[in-house]
Scaffold this active site. Structure first.
Site, short mmCIF file in Angstrom:
data_model
loop_
_atom_site.label_atom_id
_atom_site.label_comp_id
_atom_site.label_asym_id
_atom_site.label_seq_id
_atom_site.Cartn_x
_atom_site.Cartn_y
_atom_site.Cartn_z
N GLU A 112 -4.33 7.04 6.55
CA GLU A 112 -5.61 6.50 5.79
C GLU A 112 -5.74 5.29 6.46
O GLU A 112 -7.04 4.88 6.92
CB GLU A 112 -5.19 6.40 4.53
CG GLU A 112 -5.88 5.82 3.51
CD GLU A 112 -5.58 4.89 2.59
OE1 GLU A 112 -6.42 4.37 2.00
OE2 GLU A 112 -4.80 5.74 1.70
N HIS A 123 1.17 -1.19 0.20
CA HIS A 123 -0.07 0.23 0.07
C HIS A 123 0.82 1.35 -0.05
O HIS A 123 0.64 2.32 -0.85
CB HIS A 123 -0.99 0.09 1.29
CG HIS A 123 -2.12 1.10 0.99
ND1 HIS A 123 -2.72 1.54 2.39
CD2 HIS A 123 -1.79 1.97 0.10
CE1 HIS A 123 -3.46 2.74 2.37
NE2 HIS A 123 -3.39 2.72 0.83
N GLU A 168 2.79 1.83 -3.17
CA GLU A 168 1.76 2.33 -4.61
C GLU A 168 1.50 3.55 -4.56
O GLU A 168 1.53 4.77 -5.05
CB GLU A 168 0.07 1.47 -4.37
CG GLU A 168 -0.74 1.93 -4.81
CD GLU A 168 -1.70 2.70 -4.08
OE1 GLU A 168 -2.77 3.59 -4.46
OE2 GLU A 168 -3.11 1.90 -3.16
#
Length: 959
Positions: A197, A96, A99
């Site tokens: 997040e 993640h 990315e």
């Protein structure tokens, strides 16, 4: 169902009059042959998929072994995607964070955040990246050929040659930093985009439950960890580990490329070979996911979550679910069968589990994870309840086991199986604008584990095979239930209950983690952290030179809109808009019913009324039979609120409910018959059914806040600015969530709304989108339908067929309002709205927010008023705006803007010309007039954790 929403703006169907090219993309692709060499690739297979109107070409890259699938289709909305199998073995969130970090600049495009900057240098219809449990995908789509090449260049460089700077890792992943980066004496804290997040994600009970369920059902490999990152584990990831993960996973030998649309394949292959693959040699990536070892006996587990302040019943906040490990998803037919079986077991009021679990009202709804899940190497099926009391857990376990036994004994009615197969037929024929993206997502998981994407696309073959299997063995489905559910020892029963101290424990754990990190720091370490914080702040505040990035020019934008011809007519005295489109054998129907005379105090109940009106039964059909007929004969029937501001006066609007449905051409009479029954003889006497639906609606609203927090904040912030905003808040804002609809209040209101709808609720106007050959038949059927329901109505007032009827509260006055909703989340959802001008106003095209948000640097209103922006900034903002204005429209939705809002093609073209004409002077002028202090009426809303500063400020309304 497993099947995606099969979609596209320009499927040509089988009518040659819709073909715009002499040689179609599908025909061109058929010229390739197995064994053919093209730009470093070898063609492996070429096949047609008539159901989806495409030709697929499967290739392999000679040097690296990279896999490639091209779906040629006569669709201008071309898509590219590259995916890598990313299989982490810890909770640090490395795929993640990677990315995020690869999108922070690359060798060829070293500016920070090239992806964000490409949003306003492109006419893309989609740009994103996402991390799944076992792959990471980078897709984009655009209707412009030059734009496709630009975006492909940026994407290839980002994933294969990223900068991966340490500063980018700190910004996107995690870092220790002073709370105030400019004050070395301020306390140290964890920061980072992904860190924050995931803190937000782990504050959502549904996501927490889904994550635990997967981790515990597949404990032995990559699915046993949190691929997105567990907040307390993220700070264990190092920059070196991130770079190593990129080197081992983001390699062509571990990649799958997918392209879709009407652009030539050779052009894509040449660019991908030249700009990326020619620089690599083959490796043997060690990323394969082994099968999960099967348990010899079922397991049980328990997790906790934070209490839900919005729960319809605070005493019922427990969740229980049974999850079963199924077969390997690369077995296409078995996956198809299990997905269809799942729908038969749980979908709609006729399904066994709906009858057994939902109707007794033990819980508020199915568990957040329910049904077939084919996103992991081996699929799973889950069934359970949420919103239930702790003492009911043993009963729910017993009901699940009993229901499985009953399915094995009784099987499924033939009509229900046909309804599911009809649903698949509809999905194949229905076209939306994101077909390429749907296709990429549909094949991603199976292809990721070396399944054959070609087989996945041959949906009709699976349907034929399924029908034959059922014919050969009438107990085919029951035997699957026996094998996968009754006799399956790999079964997890997971319960979840609220813990009042949950958030407190999380905060304590984070503090302990932080203190452990700080304890290990020397004074020089702390000084270095402060200096790095200043360095990051400095880099973030610098104006970036984006000149290295490719860009379209304003001159690349089409000067005129594509006109959508419509024919205006009447049926039974009601205005009707007909739009001839290549709908591939489907008919789409909409109608608007006015709410102008509905008493104001009943308005809050309209959304709930809309959600239940098509699910209570009608005519001779009880609600189960009605649901069955809707599944057998339509692509869905829905009623929703419809609020549209007048295009030339912000204080006028239309309020109504919108009826929407679709069907295959052969089922048109059946669809209109169902609407007639709903209008003429709706059921309202089944109080138990109504109670179930109200409870499910309340649960859905409560669950939706953390997913849609920004939407709720925006709706609330706009509430005090226009009458439309006020009604939108009533219909779809926090007022709706906090409604707490008690049955004793709702039932009489429901009956009143029903009577209003079926006696006073005028059918103001209708719209039909279908093929030219079907228009006459549709007009006849519609006339019959309207004649049948008009007899119940009062005298109809004349309505101009091209004008939406509007009304506005006589006493509405825009005002400033700041509202705070305390929520049990660790994140804030914030919105600030400003009252501006209606669509036809000359200043509408000059909205400075586009430039303010998307230009090279954002300094807020003062920056916009100062005019400190360049012509390049304005051009980029125009590209960004036109990318939204010109987003593709599906055949089913063509002409809908005109039908719902009264905005004609002529008004759109005038707006377009004003957009092209916007100058720097216009923007400065508009910013001064609407955004200057004292000249703007604004609304502010915050949804988030307790905030003492706001509570002490008398200018805020705290809910």
């Amino acid at each position: 169902m497993i099947l995606f929403s099969l979609a596209n703006a320009s499927v040509l169907g089988q009518n040659p009059s819709w073909r715009f090219r002499s040689t179609s993309a599908t025909e061109r692709a058929l010229q390739y042959q197995a064994g053919q060499k093209i730009h470093g690739f070898t063609v492996k297979e070429v096949f047609t998929v008539p159901d989806l109107f495409l030709t697929a070409v499967k290739l392999t890259h000679d040097n690296t072994g990279a896999q490639y699938l091209h779906a040629a289709r006569d669709d201008k909305n071309n898509l590219f995607s590259v995916q890598f199998r990313t299989t982490p073995m810890d909770d640090t969130g490395v795929p993640h964070i990677l990315e995020h970090t690869v999108l922070c600049g690359s060798q060829k495009y070293p500016c920070r955040d090239p992806f964000f900057k490409m949003l306003n240098r492109s006419l893309s219809t989609f740009m994103n990246a996402f991390t799944a449990s076992d792959y990471t995908m980078y897709p984009f789509s655009t209707q412009n050929g030059k734009d496709f090449q630009n975006l492909l260049s940026v994407y290839l460089d980002a994933v294969f040659f990223p900068c991966l700077r340490e500063l980018d890792f700190w910004q996107e992943g995690w870092r220790l930093e002073n709370e105030n980066p400019t004050d070395p004496a301020s306390p140290l804290a964890f920061k980072g985009v992904v860190f924050n997040e995931m803190k937000g994600a782990f504050s959502d009970n549904e996501r927490v439950y889904a994550q635990h369920l997967q981790n515990k059902l597949f404990p032995d490999h990559t699915y046993g960890v949190v691929s997105g990152g567990e907040p307390l584990a993220i700070p264990d990831l190092t920059w070196e580990q991130l770079k190593h993960f990129h080197a081992t996973h983001y390699h062509p030998s571990n990649a799958r490329f997918f392209t879709y649309g009407d652009l030539p394949l050779e052009q894509h292959l040449e660019q991908i070979q030249e700009e990326a693959l020619s620089r690599f040699e083959r490796t043997e990536p060690d990323t394969a996911v082994p099968s999960q070892p099967i348990w010899d006996q079922p397991r049980e587990d328990h997790v906790t979550c934070s209490p839900d302040a919005m729960s319809p019943d605070p005493a019922k906040q427990n969740t229980l679910c049974m999850s079963f490990l199924l077969g390997d998803i690369t077995d296409t037919f078995e996956s198809f069968t299990l997905s269809l079986l799942s729908s038969l077991m749980i979908s709609g009021p006729n399904s066994p589990f709906y009858k057994a679990l939902i109707e007794p009202k033990i819980g508020s709804d199915f568990s957040s994870v329910v049904g077939y899940d084919g996103s992991t190497k081996e699929a799973s099926f889950s069934i359970g309840l949420q919103g239930m009391a702790e003492e009911d857990i043993p009963k729910v376990k017993q009901i699940i086991v009993q229901t499985i036994d009953e399915i094995i004994a009784n099987g499924f009615e033939e009509e229900r199986i046909e309804a599911q197969l009809h649903k698949i037929e509809i999905q194949m024929k229905h076209q939306s604008t994101s077909f390429g993206l749907s296709l990429a997502s549909y094949i991603a998981s199976c292809w990721n584990h070396d399944g054959d994407p070609v087989q996945l696309l041959k949906i009709s073959d699976s349907v034929t095979q399924f029908r034959q299997a059922l014919k050969d063995n009438p107990r085919f489905l029951q035997e699957k239930v026996l094998h996968y559910f009754k006799n399956n020892t790999h079964r997890l029963t997971l319960s979840m209950s609220p813990d009042e101290a949950y958030l407190e424990k999380q905060t304590k754990s984070e503090k302990e983690k932080l203190q452990k990190k700080i304890k290990a720091l020397s004074e020089s370490d702390k000084k270095e952290i402060y200096e790095k914080g200043l360095e990051l702040l400095s880099v973030q505040s610098q104006t970036q030179d984006a000149s290295c990035l490719p860009a379209l020019k304003v001159s690349d934008i089409e000067p005129t809109i594509s006109v959508t011809p419509v024919v205006m007519d009447t049926a039974g005295g009601v205005p009707v808009q007909y739009c001839e489109q290549p709908t591939n054998g489907m008919v789409y129907f909409r109608a608007v019913c006015s709410l102008n005379t509905l008493p104001e105090d009943l308005k809050p109940y309209v959304p709930l009324f809309c959600s239940v009106i098509t699910r209570m039964g009608c005519g001779r059909l009880d609600y189960r039979q009605q649901a069955q007929q809707m599944e057998l004969k339509t692509g869905g029937m829905s009623v929703s609120t419809s609020v549209h501001p007048d295009h030339s006066n912000m204080d006028m609007y239309e309020q109504g409910v919108l009826l929407s449905s679709s069907c295959l051409e052969r089922n048109l009479p059946d669809m209109f018959h169902l609407w007639s029954e709903i209008f003429n003889s709706p059921h309202f006497d089944d109080e138990e059914r109504l109670r179930v639906l109200v409870m499910m609606s309340a649960q859905e609203l409560a669950n939706g806040i953390s997913y849609s927090g920004h939407m709720y904040a925006m709706t609330r912030a706009a509430r005090s600015l226009t009458p439309t905003g006020e009604l939108n808040e009533t219909f779809g804002g926090m007022e709706q969530v906090r409604g707490g609809w008690a049955m004793e209040i709702f039932r009489p209101v429901y009956i009143f709304c029903l009577r209003y709808m079926t006696t006073c609720g005028y059918l103001d106007r209708c719209a039909v989108n279908t093929t030219p050959q079907k228009v006459a038949d549709a007009a006849g059927q519609l006339d019959h339908f309207i004649s049948g329901v008009a007899s119940n109505k009062k005298d109809r007032r004349p309505v101009r067929p091209d004008i939406a009827e509007t009304s506005g509260p006589a006493h509405f006055k825009p005002c400033q309002m700041k509202t705070f909703f305390p929520m049990p989340f660790p994140v804030n959802f914030v919105s600030h709205c400003i009252r501006t001008v209606p669509f036809t106003h000359e200043d509408y095209a000059r909205d400075p927010n586009s430039v303010q948000t998307l230009a090279a640097f954002r300094k807020g209103v003062d920056w916009a008023r100062s005019g400190a922006f360049t012509q390049q900034d304005i051009d980029e903002a125009k590209l960004s705006v036109f990318s939204a204005v010109d987003s593709p429209v599906a055949p089913s939705d063509k002409g809908m803007g005109r039908f719902l809002t009264g905005i004609t093609d002529e008004l759109k073209q005038a707006h377009r010309e004003r957009l092209f004409a916007v100058t720097s002077k216009n923007i400065v002028d508009v910013a001064g007039r609407y955004l200057g202090i004292g000249q703007r009426t604004c609304g502010v809303a915050v949804l988030g954790p307790e905030n003492d500063t706001i509570r002490k400020d008398p200018s805020w309304v705290v809910k």
